[in-house]
Design a protein around this motif. Sequence first.
Motif, short mmCIF file in Angstrom:
data_model
loop_
_atom_site.label_atom_id
_atom_site.label_comp_id
_atom_site.label_asym_id
_atom_site.label_seq_id
_atom_site.Cartn_x
_atom_site.Cartn_y
_atom_site.Cartn_z
N MET A 1 -11.42 1.77 -7.37
CA MET A 1 -10.86 2.74 -6.44
C MET A 1 -10.12 3.88 -7.16
SD MET A 1 -11.59 1.95 -3.29
CE MET A 1 -10.33 2.74 -2.29
N GLU B 1 0.86 -1.19 0.00
CA GLU B 1 0.00 0.00 0.00
C GLU B 1 0.89 1.23 0.00
OE1 GLU B 1 -2.06 -0.51 3.73
OE2 GLU B 1 -0.65 0.78 4.80
N ASP C 1 -7.93 0.97 0.68
CA ASP C 1 -8.54 2.07 1.43
C ASP C 1 -7.47 2.96 2.06
OD1 ASP C 1 -11.09 1.19 0.81
OD2 ASP C 1 -11.28 -0.02 2.65
N ARG C 2 -6.47 2.34 2.67
CA ARG C 2 -5.42 3.13 3.31
C ARG C 2 -4.59 3.89 2.26
NH1 ARG C 2 -5.30 -1.44 6.91
NH2 ARG C 2 -3.60 -2.43 5.74
N ASP D 1 -8.28 -5.32 0.27
CA ASP D 1 -9.20 -4.18 0.21
C ASP D 1 -8.81 -3.11 1.21
OD1 ASP D 1 -10.52 -5.66 -1.67
OD2 ASP D 1 -12.30 -6.07 -0.45
N GLN D 2 -8.33 -3.51 2.37
CA GLN D 2 -7.92 -2.55 3.40
C GLN D 2 -6.70 -1.75 2.94
OE1 GLN D 2 -8.65 -5.85 4.08
NE2 GLN D 2 -10.72 -5.27 4.75
N ARG E 1 -6.46 7.02 1.33
CA ARG E 1 -6.35 8.07 2.35
C ARG E 1 -4.98 8.74 2.30
NH1 ARG E 1 -9.34 4.24 5.47
NH2 ARG E 1 -7.46 3.48 6.52
#
Length: 602
Positions: A306, A236, A263-264, A259-260, A267
């Motif tokens: 995303m 990530e 998301d990170r 998926d996490q 952000r």
Amino acid sequence: MFGRQTPLTSPSLAAQLEAEAIKDNRQLLGFQVRSRNIDWRRFVQPLDTSVRSEAVYLGRQADLLYSPRRPVTEENRRELLVCHDMMGNYLEDRHFHSSEKYDDYRFQHWSAVDYFCYFSHNYVTIPPSGWLNAAHRHGVPVLGTFIVEAPGPLDEVLASEESVSRTVAALTRLCLHFGFEGWLVNVEVTVPQRNMPNLYRFVRELTSNTESRVPHGRVFWYDSVTESGDLNWQNELNARNAEFFRRSHGTLINYAWSDQHLDRSARQVEQEGSQRRRVFMGLDVFGRSRKGGFHTMESMDKIAGMGFSAGIFAPGWSFETLRTYGYNIKNSRGDEQTNSAFLARNEAWWARIWPALATHPYRSLPFYTDFCVGSGRRSYDCGASDSGRSFFNLSRQSLQPSVPLDKNAVHDFETAFSGSCSLLVANYERAFRLFVTDFTLTRGVLLLGYAYKFGGAGSEDHVFEMVVRVTPLRRNDRLKEELYLVCREHNGWTLAPHRCVLYPVEEPLPPGIVHAKLPQQAGRQGEGWHVRYFLAKFDGPVRVEDIGVMCHRPPGSKAEAHLGAVFVEGPTLEDWAATRSQRKEEVDVYRQNMWKRSPVGN
């Protein structure tokens, strides 16, 4: 001429033109490459930035009729980096004229690619000339690889600010000498904390030098080392690797993300005040950590959803894994069963992930292709084959179809009009797309030529059509306006709302107007090939946005249709006037209001 096939007059020159990796800093800093005295401009075509335009998202990639397209904007832009990592690389593709192994791995889906990286596990990987020429012809920048898998070489680079600058200068010199556009930086060792400031300096200076000195230069960082110097793949973008993101053009994220992680990463990008497209989420086609192979689209959907870019590792999977099905991919002369199986498997894989990709339309005129993929069992000229040997040479690759051919057509090596292969039509049920285009005809004159044949047909009931979608030069923001030109051999021409059937021009065209590989006058050529030209003048400027094929054959017929070449040009009004033919057509699309209109988005 750039990219021309220069004869190799001696074994010494052939050896100098063989692509090679650099093993250590002594070689790198001393520019110790065999071709240091070679002018690579004789052998490598520069990046052609005019050949394609800004990408679009296709609603239905294979369908030609009434297929919507959405423009790529700064808000929805996603890019694609393809990392070619196959069996260690530097195989037969390392040679300038490569080999006789015509079934070897080839890449032809350039219209979806924004960056192509040639990868090996050598310290410094310099891309071979064949890959450079094929990519550059399609407008795709090429990256070499700077990879560190043992600490010694990197310790030498980071020993001082001066050694950092010397290394950056040496890497930049390689780009300029060999004609490629930049680097993927992959540091896969733990870096002592004392060296971290100079590692940051190295990435920043390499990015700055490449961007300022190398035409279209780019540098990407691979998610590996963190701010502490630990080799710890983050999967990530986060605070631990964000500094490398800031100092490069983008980061290629390791492929074990969840998926996490997505998301990170989103952000973190927001905190950076940057664009998600600068984050390339890695996807290993062999399926390490995430589903690969024919299930790759599951991961591509998540990436696209995303708004991130994608970095595809090892698309050569479609070739390498043929071994598990009994194919001999090591045959030094090539094998037709292997060749056919690879092409079908490769098209099917790319067709599955294409809905998540953007497509770059061709925009430069004149446009010509004979569909050569950069290899062949023999070479052809106007339908006649030579007695030469099979070849694999990506420098000979022609412009390729804009979308995967899966289930619509296949590259056929048994017959060709020019180059090494033709397209064998597989879909006789409906029109299908070959080229996504953005050809601007400011004078309103269109010339389309193509070579085709129906093997063993001999019946008037067999029809080969090229279909061209034309739109107004100035698009209506509220309505989608289009006109379909059907170019076929028939006994008249038909004019109807949003559809116009053209008759082929049989008289000689003005000198110099057609491509050198096509005859000046239409008609029957060798081995059953036919060349047809269609000439139309509109009552205003127009844009050509799609070109496709529609073939008809009677029920029960097994006749096979082949397309051997396509040529598009926007002639001058003088060329139009000089063409003495009653079959050139004036199409009053504006005055007669022939546009088909539908609300945008339908």
